[in-house]
Design a protein around this motif. Structure first.
Motif, PDB file in Angstrom:
ATOM      1  N   ARG A  62       0.833  -1.200   0.000  1.00 23.78           N
ATOM      2  CA  ARG A  62       0.000   0.000   0.000  1.00 23.78           C
ATOM      3  C   ARG A  62       0.868   1.251   0.000  1.00 23.78           C
ATOM      4  NH1 ARG A  62      -4.553   0.355   4.480  1.00 23.78           N
ATOM      5  NH2 ARG A  62      -5.330  -1.418   3.274  1.00 23.78           N
ATOM      6  N   ALA A  63       0.907   1.939  -1.121  1.00 23.67           N
ATOM      7  CA  ALA A  63       1.725   3.135  -1.246  1.00 23.67           C
ATOM      8  C   ALA A  63       0.831   4.375  -1.271  1.00 23.67           C
ATOM      9  CB  ALA A  63       2.558   3.071  -2.518  1.00 23.67           C
ATOM     10  N   ARG A  64       1.439   5.553  -1.140  1.00 26.17           N
ATOM     11  CA  ARG A  64       0.680   6.804  -1.211  1.00 26.17           C
ATOM     12  C   ARG A  64       0.590   7.310  -2.650  1.00 26.17           C
ATOM     13  NH1 ARG A  64       1.991  10.456   4.148  1.00 26.17           N
ATOM     14  NH2 ARG A  64       0.516   9.314   5.424  1.00 26.17           N
ATOM     15  N   GLU A  65       1.585   6.940  -3.447  1.00 25.46           N
ATOM     16  CA  GLU A  65       1.544   7.222  -4.883  1.00 25.46           C
ATOM     17  C   GLU A  65       1.722   5.884  -5.583  1.00 25.46           C
ATOM     18  OE1 GLU A  65       3.604  10.591  -7.211  1.00 25.46           O
ATOM     19  OE2 GLU A  65       5.074   8.996  -7.319  1.00 25.46           O
ATOM     20  N   PHE A  66       0.794   5.514  -6.451  1.00 21.38           N
ATOM     21  CA  PHE A  66       0.928   4.229  -7.120  1.00 21.38           C
ATOM     22  C   PHE A  66       0.228   4.248  -8.468  1.00 21.38           C
ATOM     23  CE2 PHE A  66      -3.369   2.726  -5.962  1.00 21.38           C
ATOM     24  CZ  PHE A  66      -3.635   3.530  -4.865  1.00 21.38           C
ATOM     25  N   THR A  67       0.600   3.291  -9.310  1.00 21.15           N
ATOM     26  CA  THR A  67       0.080   3.237 -10.668  1.00 21.15           C
ATOM     27  C   THR A  67      -1.027   2.200 -10.759  1.00 21.15           C
ATOM     28  OG1 THR A  67       2.218   3.880 -11.558  1.00 21.15           O
ATOM     29  CG2 THR A  67       0.708   2.798 -13.081  1.00 21.15           C
ATOM     30  N   GLN A  68      -2.127   2.589 -11.381  1.00 18.11           N
ATOM     31  CA  GLN A  68      -3.200   1.642 -11.658  1.00 18.11           C
ATOM     32  C   GLN A  68      -3.358   1.488 -13.164  1.00 18.11           C
ATOM     33  OE1 GLN A  68      -6.796   2.941  -9.544  1.00 18.11           O
ATOM     34  NE2 GLN A  68      -6.247   1.486  -7.944  1.00 18.11           N
ATOM     35  N   ALA A  69      -3.767   0.308 -13.577  1.00 20.38           N
ATOM     36  CA  ALA A  69      -4.071   0.063 -14.992  1.00 20.38           C
ATOM     37  C   ALA A  69      -5.505  -0.434 -15.046  1.00 20.38           C
ATOM     38  CB  ALA A  69      -3.117  -0.976 -15.575  1.00 20.38           C
ATOM     39  N   ASP A  70      -6.375   0.394 -15.591  1.00 21.76           N
ATOM     40  CA  ASP A  70      -7.806   0.095 -15.599  1.00 21.76           C
ATOM     41  C   ASP A  70      -8.302  -0.194 -17.012  1.00 21.76           C
ATOM     42  OD1 ASP A  70      -7.575   1.013 -12.989  1.00 21.76           O
ATOM     43  OD2 ASP A  70      -9.514   2.043 -13.037  1.00 21.76           O
ATOM     44  N   ILE A  71      -9.201  -1.160 -17.149  1.00 27.36           N
ATOM     45  CA  ILE A  71      -9.999  -1.245 -18.365  1.00 27.36           C
ATOM     46  C   ILE A  71     -11.466  -1.190 -17.972  1.00 27.36           C
ATOM     47  CG2 ILE A  71      -8.353  -2.512 -19.809  1.00 27.36           C
ATOM     48  CD1 ILE A  71      -9.870  -5.070 -19.209  1.00 27.36           C
ATOM     49  N   SER A 116      -9.447  -3.061 -12.366  1.00 28.17           N
ATOM     50  CA  SER A 116      -8.307  -2.195 -12.134  1.00 28.17           C
ATOM     51  C   SER A 116      -7.147  -3.012 -11.565  1.00 28.17           C
ATOM     52  CB  SER A 116      -8.731  -1.110 -11.133  1.00 28.17           C
ATOM     53  OG  SER A 116      -7.620  -0.344 -10.760  1.00 28.17           O
ATOM     54  N   ILE A 117      -6.015  -2.993 -12.268  1.00 27.08           N
ATOM     55  CA  ILE A 117      -4.838  -3.733 -11.806  1.00 27.08           C
ATOM     56  C   ILE A 117      -3.953  -2.812 -10.974  1.00 27.08           C
ATOM     57  CG2 ILE A 117      -2.732  -4.934 -12.545  1.00 27.08           C
ATOM     58  CD1 ILE A 117      -4.190  -5.793 -15.069  1.00 27.08           C
ATOM     59  N   GLY A 118      -3.527  -3.280  -9.828  1.00 29.59           N
ATOM     60  CA  GLY A 118      -2.619  -2.510  -8.973  1.00 29.59           C
ATOM     61  C   GLY A 118      -1.179  -2.740  -9.417  1.00 29.59           C
ATOM     62  N   VAL A 119      -0.725  -1.926 -10.382  1.00 30.04           N
ATOM     63  CA  VAL A 119       0.583  -2.144 -11.005  1.00 30.04           C
ATOM     64  C   VAL A 119       1.717  -2.002  -9.984  1.00 30.04           C
ATOM     65  CG1 VAL A 119       2.211  -1.288 -12.734  1.00 30.04           C
ATOM     66  CG2 VAL A 119      -0.229  -1.437 -13.281  1.00 30.04           C
ATOM     67  N   THR A 120       1.654  -0.964  -9.176  1.00 30.72           N
ATOM     68  CA  THR A 120       2.742  -0.737  -8.218  1.00 30.72           C
ATOM     69  C   THR A 120       2.804  -1.865  -7.182  1.00 30.72           C
ATOM     70  OG1 THR A 120       2.575   1.639  -8.547  1.00 30.72           O
ATOM     71  CG2 THR A 120       3.689   0.907  -6.540  1.00 30.72           C
ATOM     72  N   ARG A 121       1.642  -2.320  -6.749  1.00 34.79           N
ATOM     73  CA  ARG A 121       1.603  -3.442  -5.813  1.00 34.79           C
ATOM     74  C   ARG A 121       2.268  -4.676  -6.426  1.00 34.79           C
ATOM     75  NH1 ARG A 121      -3.867  -4.997  -2.519  1.00 34.79           N
ATOM     76  NH2 ARG A 121      -3.268  -3.071  -1.489  1.00 34.79           N
ATOM     77  N   LEU A 122       1.950  -4.951  -7.685  1.00 33.18           N
ATOM     78  CA  LEU A 122       2.548  -6.096  -8.390  1.00 33.18           C
ATOM     79  C   LEU A 122       4.054  -5.921  -8.562  1.00 33.18           C
ATOM     80  CD1 LEU A 122       0.193  -7.084 -11.345  1.00 33.18           C
ATOM     81  CD2 LEU A 122       0.943  -8.524  -9.448  1.00 33.18           C
TER      82      LEU A 122
END
Lengths: 449, 449
Positions: free
Chosen positions: B128-137, B330-336
């Motif tokens: 869990r970050a404060r700034e992170f990237t999501q990839a949504d379709i 929504s994919i949690g890119v930063t988490r991955l």
């Protein structure tokens, strides 16, 4: 597409406009990577202390604060608190911090590209947004950085810009050592002050700059005249050297600057002919450059301002006694893309990535249609499957509205046909081998006219 | 790489780590585009009014304010001022606004992907970050949206995740209609309350959830028992339908939900075998889904939480009476990527894009070396030219430290040779035709072990 942003200064693109932006970003990335630049991203957030390290620009910074800060742990953004958080306003300051923090993990000279959004709370106008994308390349050394990188960076940028769907451009290059050495040589010692005045040349004209030099910096008529003569030199080759020498000023720093700028222009004449000029009026007054300085204009769009600027810093960053000199350039991607879109300088060949729509014969044929789609996708053909078995006319219209060039039909006997809906031509096709023409496989972005 | 972020919750990657992230982003983009999804980006900034439209989440939002606000025009961020600006905390709320604002320019059903950073002022912890990237379709319709898109979205995501250098995963899918219809059928009418309790199942266990259902929602022992029995159903095929029916509850909404979930699982068994399960414990309590709901776990990394979530909204957005139903994930890119890097699940084959370093024989050979480099780059080979004619050993070391596999030499007679510095093998080479092996042309990202 004369839509207005719903929040002034925060532009957003329609899908077909975004395809133009993506093409610009992909082209830049490809060029940078072909030249061995590594991608990095830095966080969007810096501490206020980091951002204001060099002063002068605090008016433009957006501070952050948690809306519901129950425990009071997170400070409200406040320029008096150096630990408060704020959004970065360029990619140079964050890169300098990144280099210092990760120096132990990086191989110097370190060449990186960085393509990210930045934010500035300025009054929005054409060519100036509050949220915009920059594409930066820099090479940074540990202790020293050969001058050759100044030459290389200019060539890489000229190559990158040449690959974009934009009008012709000119890199206007000068050298701070040349300018400062010259001013010193004629007895003007407040070189920063002279640079700030010269920087206003395009805005207020030579006469008013001469006045400024005299009234604010105590220059004589002769000194002001010489400073303006220097700034009037603009050559497409290395002939600027003789023209500067003809002014009869002697100074070691001037000689060093002449030699450096000569190297850049010499290489550019050979490797990027017509794209680069020596322009001795370029000052970049407020920035902390120490050698090469660059601005770039689009020919015929000069009033848009510089679309790519930068130069050499003797100390991009430092860590105790350790200095990290750097040279880099920053492309204003949003400024470029806004201009491309508003003047329709280029456009995407269709509004979606999809090349083929698989039509449905009946609602039960969806799974079989997915099998066909999977085969096409396996060969890199972007494919959608219709969601409902509507009349074929309706399914074709679905494709037409999106600019999808091909519609695929499979009849009840399993016979496949593909229709080019632009020409109406319909032919037998094998899902295991059919390919569209190269120019239809992917979205293309081409310049108009 | 056990580096700590210099600002807690704001991760940054080293160049070789960024290559892993880029590979993940490129792979997702490629898959989404092959399925006909259009790229869009929305501004990072929304009004507070827009962000808090659905309430409940205001604690996580970062408000913006200009640090030096001289004229007081820009309001300080304040949740009581709906026009104040703040950073988006997901990509769904901005997408909904974008759809409403641009409805006249979009072709519905509109399928888009969106890969951007989002910000949440939460307490940072692993995953869990404060700034992170999501990839949504998402696919969004105008008025109506065929259920088939729920099936398709799940399949696209399964394909996208399968292409990533990550451990095996499971999409755990449920349906809100199924759950709500069942609760209604057994006489529990506060379905939102039941969902909130069921959502705690993994955290607090069945016994405590039963207590909650009884104490907070007035459920009887039998009702609580049935709700928990429903939530215990987990099947890899459509056998969940019979198991639900065996519980003997009759309700129209339940039937609709059973039918929908059956369609999703049926297609997944066929097209993404082993990747999707019907999991009737999935509740996603706080979100506003109205049908399909999805969470995704990495097998062996379940404690990381869901790496991809989403579902169906009957009204993703609305404009007066006009409703825009949507379904998306929504994919949690930063988490991955954080997990890939911290556990070294995958790595890049080298730390820079460069495949070839052109060594310099003498300082004067730089321009000739650039000619060779230009020929190689013309064939897509990422190439750097040395900046100084140091001893060859030093130039080879420069390449070695970066993982550049090849060093190119040109002697004074213009004879070209290329050395694979991993094997030491050095052979004659023609700049007009030499190619590295396919696996050395680009950086590859491969899974460890």
């Amino acid at each position: 597409m004369a839509r207005t942003a719903s929040l002034s200064g925060f532009p957003e693109w329609l899908p077909q406009e975004r395809l133009v932006e993506l093409h610009v970003l992909d082209t830049l990335r490809k060029t940078f990577e072909l030249h061995g630049f590594s991608s990095i991203e830095t966080r969007a957030v810096e501490t206020v202390g980091q951002l204001l390290r060099k002063g002068e620009i605090d008016k433009e910074v957006y501070g952050l604060s948690r809306l519901q800060d129950e425990d009071g742990e997170d400070a409200k953004s406040d320029k008096s608190d150096p630990n408060a958080l704020a959004l970065h306003f360029d990619l140079t300051v964050p890169f300098a911090r990144y280099v210092v923090e990760n120096a132990g993990y990086l191989a110097f000279p370190f060449r990186r590209y960085q393509i990210q959004k930045v934010w500035r709370g300025e009054r929005p106008q054409e060519g100036r947004a509050r949220e915009f994308t920059q594409a930066d390349i820099d090479v940074v050394g540990d202790g020293e950085l050969p001058f050759r990188y100044d030459v290389e960076i200019a060539l890489v940028i000229a190559e990158a810009l040449s690959a974009l769907p934009i009008p012709d451009f000119r890199l206007r290059i000068n050298n701070r050592k040349l300018a400062e050495g010259f001013y010193r040589g004629i007895g003007l010692t407040d070189t920063a002050g002279v640079l700030r005045s010269i920087d206003k040349l395009e805005k207020i004209g030579a006469a008013k700059v001469a006045q400024l030099l005299k009234s604010e910096l105590g220059a004589t008529d002769e000194q002001a005249g010489l400073a303006l003569e220097l700034a009037s030199i603009r050559t497409e080759d290395t002939s600027f050297v003789d023209r500067v020498r003809a002014l009869g000023v002697k100074d070691d720093l001037l000689e060093e600057g002449l030699n450096e700028l000569e190297q850049v222009i010499q290489a550019a004449v050979l490797r990027a002919p017509g794209k680069v000029i020596a322009d001795l009026s370029i000052a970049r007054g407020l920035d902390y450059y120490t050698g090469t300085v660059v601005e770039t204009v689009l020919v015929g769009h000069e009033q848009l301002g510089s679309i790519c600027s930068g130069g050499r810093y003797d100390a991009l960053a430092s860590k105790g006694n350790r200095k990290f000199p750097g040279v880099g350039l920053s492309i204003g991607v949003t400024r470029l893309v806004s201009r491309i879109l508003s003047q329709e300088l280029a456009a995407a060949s269709r509004s979606v990535p999809t090349a083929v729509l698989i039509a449905l014969n009946s609602d039960d044929s969806w799974s079989a249609a997915q099998d066909v789609a999977a085969q096409l996708r396996g060969r890199g053909i972007a494919t959608e499957v219709a969601a409902k078995a509507e009349k074929f006319g309706k399914q074709i219209k679905f494709a037409d509205r999106r600019g999808i060039p091909f519609v695929w039909f499979t009849d009840d006997d399993g016979k496949h046909q593909v229709k080019d809906i632009r020409t109406g031509e319909q032919v037998d096709a094998d899902p295991a081998s059919w390919m569209p023409a190269d120019e239809d496989l992917h979205v293309r972005v081409t310049t108009a006219g």
